[in-house]
Scaffold this motif. Structure first.
Motif, short mmCIF file in Angstrom:
data_model
loop_
_atom_site.label_atom_id
_atom_site.label_comp_id
_atom_site.label_asym_id
_atom_site.label_seq_id
_atom_site.Cartn_x
_atom_site.Cartn_y
_atom_site.Cartn_z
N ASP A 82 0.95 -1.31 -0.04
CA ASP A 82 -0.02 0.02 0.02
C ASP A 82 0.84 1.41 -0.01
OD1 ASP A 82 -2.14 -1.71 0.21
OD2 ASP A 82 -2.64 -1.39 2.20
N GLU A 121 1.51 3.89 -3.23
CA GLU A 121 0.93 5.31 -2.95
C GLU A 121 2.14 6.42 -3.18
OE1 GLU A 121 -1.84 8.34 -1.48
OE2 GLU A 121 -1.87 6.45 -2.45
N ASN A 164 2.37 9.04 -6.38
CA ASN A 164 2.40 10.47 -5.95
C ASN A 164 3.58 11.22 -6.77
OD1 ASN A 164 -0.02 10.71 -4.51
ND2 ASN A 164 0.96 10.26 -2.51
#
Length: 261
Positions: free
Chosen positions: A249, A253, A257
């Motif tokens: 996770d 992420e 980004n």
């Protein structure tokens, strides 16, 4: 199923010739939802961009000149890379940097090529995919000159010392880790690096077809591929004593980004 982003695969490598569909489908089947193809020369970056265009929202690419290929750098190189970086699927400048370990290109040529790509990243405002081998001091001297203007940067395939990792983190860089972290013979020192580096500054990659993870079941095929990325995440989870889901996770992420996916 956990989902992952592989921030560095060499899909243009001849070991993957005519197997792109199979490679990508196997990766998707193992939760590797997005992959970034590494550009290492103007020619290779064009090829990577072309492949990425065929798999929208799954494949992306970088555009750059690896220090090994710096000897191919000429006055047209930057304008060619700039053209590529206007394409939506070409999301990062690199792979660029210095390699004083193998010196496949003369060091002054590597430095000139690297500086030009740092300036390009500032101009196009896309993140940097960096390479540094046995050139830590000079690499930082050059990069520091541009540091206040640079977009975000990841030092890919990090295999350096804990001290070097701390300096990179202090400068705001991210670190990319490969199957090398499971190689206890060659890279035992990376265990303390992984334990130290905050999870939100880590991205994961296979660097396929190279650096097959050592924690995999023994298989006939010694070629690495993006479907093996979960083994890199598994090593990080083990060393940090956290769940593989947390690694999946957080690294996903971070990559999303960083590369603005």
């Amino acid at each position: 199923m956990n989902t992952y982003i592989d921030i560095g695969i060499n899909l243009t490598n001849k070991q993957f010739h005519k197997e792109h569909d199979e490679i990508i489908n196997r990766a998707l089947g193992h939760g590797v939802e997005q992959m970034i193809l590494t550009g290492t020369s103007v020619k290779g970056s064009k090829e990577a961009a072309g492949i990425a265009e065929e798999y929208p929202d799954i494949l992306f690419s970088t555009a750059g000149i690896h220090p090994h290929d710096a000897k191919s750098f000429n006055q047209e190189s930057i304008s060619e890379l700039k053209k590529l970086l206007r394409q939506d699927q070409v999301i990062s400048v690199g792979e660029c940097g210095l390699d004083f370990d193998r010196d496949f290109s003369p060091r002054p040529v590597q430095e000139k090529c690297y500086k030009a790509q740092l300036e390009l990243a500032i101009e196009v405002n896309k993140p940097l995919f960096l390479h540094e081998r046995s050139a830590f001091r000079r690499f930082n001297e050059i990069t520091d000159t541009y540091l206040s203007e640079l977009p975000e940067a990841v030092v890919h395939c990090f295999t350096g010392t804990l001290g070097e990792a701390k300096i990179y983190l202090d400068k705001g860089y991210y670190l990319g880790f490969t199957g090398a972290i499971s190689d206890e013979k060659r890279f035992k020192h990376l265990e303390e690096v992984i334990r130290y580096v905050p999870l939100d500054r880590i991205m994961i990659e296979t660097d396929a077809p190279f650096l097959l993870p050592k924690n995999m079941p023994r298989i006939q095929n010694r070629r690495n591929e993006p479907s093996f990325l979960p083994y890199v995440a598994q090593t990080i989870a083990h060393l940090k004593k956290i769940s593989i889901s947390e690694v999946a996770d957080e690294t996903t992420e971070t990559a999303r980004n960083f590369f603005r996916l």
